[in-house]
Scaffold this motif. Structure first.
Motif, short mmCIF file in Angstrom:
data_model
loop_
_atom_site.label_atom_id
_atom_site.label_comp_id
_atom_site.label_asym_id
_atom_site.label_seq_id
_atom_site.Cartn_x
_atom_site.Cartn_y
_atom_site.Cartn_z
N GLU A 153 23.81 -18.94 76.36
CA GLU A 153 23.11 -19.68 75.31
C GLU A 153 23.45 -21.17 75.41
O GLU A 153 22.57 -22.03 75.29
CB GLU A 153 23.51 -19.14 73.93
N TRP A 160 24.52 -22.86 78.04
CA TRP A 160 23.98 -23.50 79.24
C TRP A 160 22.48 -23.76 79.11
O TRP A 160 21.97 -24.78 79.57
CB TRP A 160 24.27 -22.66 80.48
N LYS A 161 21.79 -22.80 78.47
CA LYS A 161 20.36 -22.98 78.26
C LYS A 161 20.11 -24.22 77.39
O LYS A 161 19.14 -24.96 77.60
CB LYS A 161 19.77 -21.73 77.58
N GLN A 196 20.56 -27.27 79.58
CA GLN A 196 19.32 -27.42 80.38
C GLN A 196 18.21 -28.03 79.54
O GLN A 196 17.52 -28.95 79.96
CB GLN A 196 18.85 -26.06 80.89
N GLU A 197 18.04 -27.46 78.34
CA GLU A 197 16.94 -27.87 77.47
C GLU A 197 17.04 -29.36 77.14
O GLU A 197 16.04 -30.09 77.18
CB GLU A 197 16.96 -27.04 76.18
N ARG A 204 15.43 -21.54 86.56
CA ARG A 204 16.24 -21.80 85.38
C ARG A 204 17.16 -20.63 85.05
O ARG A 204 18.34 -20.82 84.74
CB ARG A 204 15.30 -22.08 84.19
N ASP A 205 16.64 -19.41 85.12
CA ASP A 205 17.46 -18.25 84.79
C ASP A 205 18.58 -18.06 85.81
O ASP A 205 19.72 -17.77 85.45
CB ASP A 205 16.59 -17.00 84.72
N ILE A 237 21.29 -20.33 85.04
CA ILE A 237 22.12 -19.86 83.92
C ILE A 237 23.09 -18.78 84.42
O ILE A 237 24.28 -18.80 84.10
CB ILE A 237 21.23 -19.30 82.78
#
Lengths: 337, 337, 337
Positions: free
Chosen positions: A158, A160-161, A164-165, A305-306, A309
């Protein structure tokens, strides 16, 4: 009307606060409008208005919005010639990180930051944002180690996302972003500044800037690399990333890490006048051009992206990494204590 | 024989014209050969010969060809030692844009330019071309707005294809291309100079150079971007393109937009001596190396050439763009009038 | 024990040899251990030990290994504080090219070099290597023309594969590689230096560095190009490769071909102190970061390694190329004779 506007932009329980005036020639006049306060610069014809969000103890984001005093059309036309500079800077928001002591990028700060950015993007009033810090001596210390240590994989994912965001939003922002850096700017703090369109750094030997991940035994992800390579070129990035270099102002300027180094008390005013230059460009053409320059770099992350992560989660979950982070955090606690 | 040669190179109704002598030490001797004229520089042992195409009022391209005087083998051998410099520069053509007042890149000029380049490429006599301007104060103002305003989509498509074609020819030219820039060099003019192997700029504050498309509310296409990034790097290109920066000479040199800045009266002679350096390299190895450096960039356009044309046509056909172009053209007319 | 160790690293018939001491403060003490010899620097607490391989007349590689004197755990702990500098540089090997007169990269030297590198990579004792030359006046003259002239296609293929292999090993080496360049560094010699993490060049006008292939009528392969572009950027590489530029020290520094220019007698000591900076970074994080920076470039060759060999073989087998190489070799022979 202004009050209403700000209520829309700033959620939470806003309390008015007068920000310090940095570049006034005449004496500023202090005004109050409902729960809002501002400073009117008669010399430049614009006002600084500040709101203050205080969701919880350890998360504070402060926004200062600079716009031309008197939105009424009548006044605007009358004063048009006298305050061209002010017209140009109208539509500029100043966002100041305020997560003491070092503006760590906690999950909540990241989330809040992204939401605010999105609102500013969607609000046609704003065309540019100056990113700055309210914590003396530091722009942002970067990622929050407490979010990456002693938690479960789902939390790491969560977090790391969210990192990224933030990068995705900032790097392709339609707004003009200018970093006004008056303090240390390592790791994630440096990354944020690198996503901006222009970087102004205070000429203070303590204002070190760089992606120093290797010094902690960790690795900057590939999109940190891409952002740095786009800014200072492949060779300089290769050396800086491997050595985890933190550049002092003069070197930062020379290598291209920042665009301008000015005395500490001129950082904000320089950022404002640079902003005026960027605001003079038609938005649509500038935005499409920025997109053209940066889209390929952003697409590289979006494509995987995944996987990125997963990489982060499995790396940070390693015993060896967790141990060294714990030791580092212990040291930090002892320093404070 | 020389006359015949030039007839082959220069179509149309050539009328001889003596171009001004820029770097002669001895007094030049004026000569005439049929409908051709030239200037013989005894000091350097080479001649400048000029032909002049005058297809129609608003399109004039002027070519100056520099070659060793006396192609006869006998003379050549005799004078070999005395005029090494001349030997080195032999095979150099000087092409001067002449489309007053500002060398706009009209469809006809583009077409003519590409045909001439192709002939020079196929003619083994020539190994290098110096691109220059015959219009004082300007290298080229870039794309011709009248070709992009108030016409039909088919015309826009034809025009854009011609612009692409010019770039494709120039960027991968087997010839050594050197830009001798003694005037303003914005937008398309800048692009042409960026395709060259070397750029010499006059040290005059009016000699601004840059891709300033955003200032007009339009966007440089991706292959303009690629050419600029290849020249000055990603970061400088990002800033220059977004702000539509026009660099004065000193800044142009510093950012790498040009390779050398010299006093205005030394631009041509500097271009010639730089050309000598490039001519000293075996052609085959140099051409393959140039191709290796630039082919990937060219391939990017070739892969999506039609899509790029469609993009341009739909963009330029927009009402908002047409209106702003018309307003801009009106202003220009009023200035002249 | 040391003897045993070196036997493992250096195959062949090692004969001990004392290398000259370059940065000792106290008088060094000369020691001998079996067939090995070393110099003990009491000031810095480390020793230089040299071995010498003499497989055959025209192939000599010399290795100097610098490590902390006294591997015994007891002594190490006792002296830990006193000799931090030495601790930092421990684990550094100095490899000196020795293939007189100009350190041509013969097939045997390439093979030997790769094997030695592999051993050093696998030996946890070593963390860094300083690449240097034992032939005065030259770092390495680059590829061995006698391997590319008058042989059969199979030989050319074998040779080219060895050149590729060396580049692949060096460019992604887990070791910190530093080039200490005290002599001419053209073509393949330059390539080797470009694979290093840092380049120190002697401030001597004879120390020219560059990829000058076009001057010989040949073309640097695409992975030479990539290595150069990664180091000095696209534009500078384009010009340097086409013109086959050999940069003198000041220009080499300015264009980014080298990282530091120092007086000739300080090249080795500078390399050592720079090495100390790189050794201060955790190996794992540094290696992964290096890999992230360079892997894409390496992958480009790996994807088409065989095709690249075929290209080379067919190019070098051409009559025209063979003739010009033969002429060049004849000239070199006459010079010597």
């Amino acid at each position: 009307m202004q009050q209403k506007y700000f209520k829309k932009v700033f959620r939470g329980r806003p309390r008015g606060r007068v920000v310090k005036v940095t570049h006034s020639f005449w004496q500023p006049r202090f005004c109050r409008f409902g729960s809002w306060a501002w400073t009117w610069h008669r010399s430049s014809g614009h006002a600084e208005v500040a709101s203050h969000i205080d969701h919880q103890k350890d998360l504070q984001l402060e926004y200062t919005t600079i716009y031309t005093w008197g939105l009424g059309e009548k006044k605007k036309k009358k004063e048009k010639k006298r305050r061209l500079a002010a017209d140009v800077t109208s539509g500029v928001a100043v966002m100041k990180f305020k997560n003491p002591p070092v503006n760590s990028l906690s999950l909540e700060l990241l989330t809040e930051f992204v939401i605010s950015l999105e609102k500013l993007e969607n609000d046609k009033t704003f065309r540019g944002v100056i990113l700055s810090s309210d914590c003396p001596g530091v722009f942002s210390a970067g990622l929050d180690l407490t979010e990456m240590c002693g938690r479960n994989p789902a939390h790491y994912a969560e977090y790391w996302k969210a990192v990224q965001e933030l990068w995705l939003r900032l790097y392709l922002s339609n707004l003009v972003l200018i970093a006004a850096i008056s303090g240390a700017c390592p790791a994630g703090g440096c990354l944020i500044s690198l996503t901006c369109d222009y970087r102004v750094l205070a000429d203070n030997p303590k204002c070190l800037i760089g992606l120093n991940e290797t010094l902690l035994g960790i690795i900057a992800p590939f999109w940190f690399r891409d952002t740095l390579v786009n800014t200072i070129g492949h060779r300089a990035a290769e050396r800086a990333l491997q050595l985890g270099l933190l550049f002092p102002p003069a070197e930062a300027l020379q290598v291209g890490m920042v665009d301008q180094v000015v005395p500490e008390d001129q950082v904000q005013s320089t950022a404002l006048s640079v902003m005026a230059q960027w605001m003079a460009i038609p938005d649509h053409a500038r935005q499409l051009t920025k997109n053209m320059m940066r889209k390929p770099t952003v697409d590289r992350l979006l494509k995987q992206r995944d996987a990125d992560i997963q990489n982060f989660v499995s790396f940070i979950s390693r015993d060896s990494i967790q141990k060294s982070l714990q030791m580092y955090l212990e040291k930090l606690k002892q320093k404070k204590g």
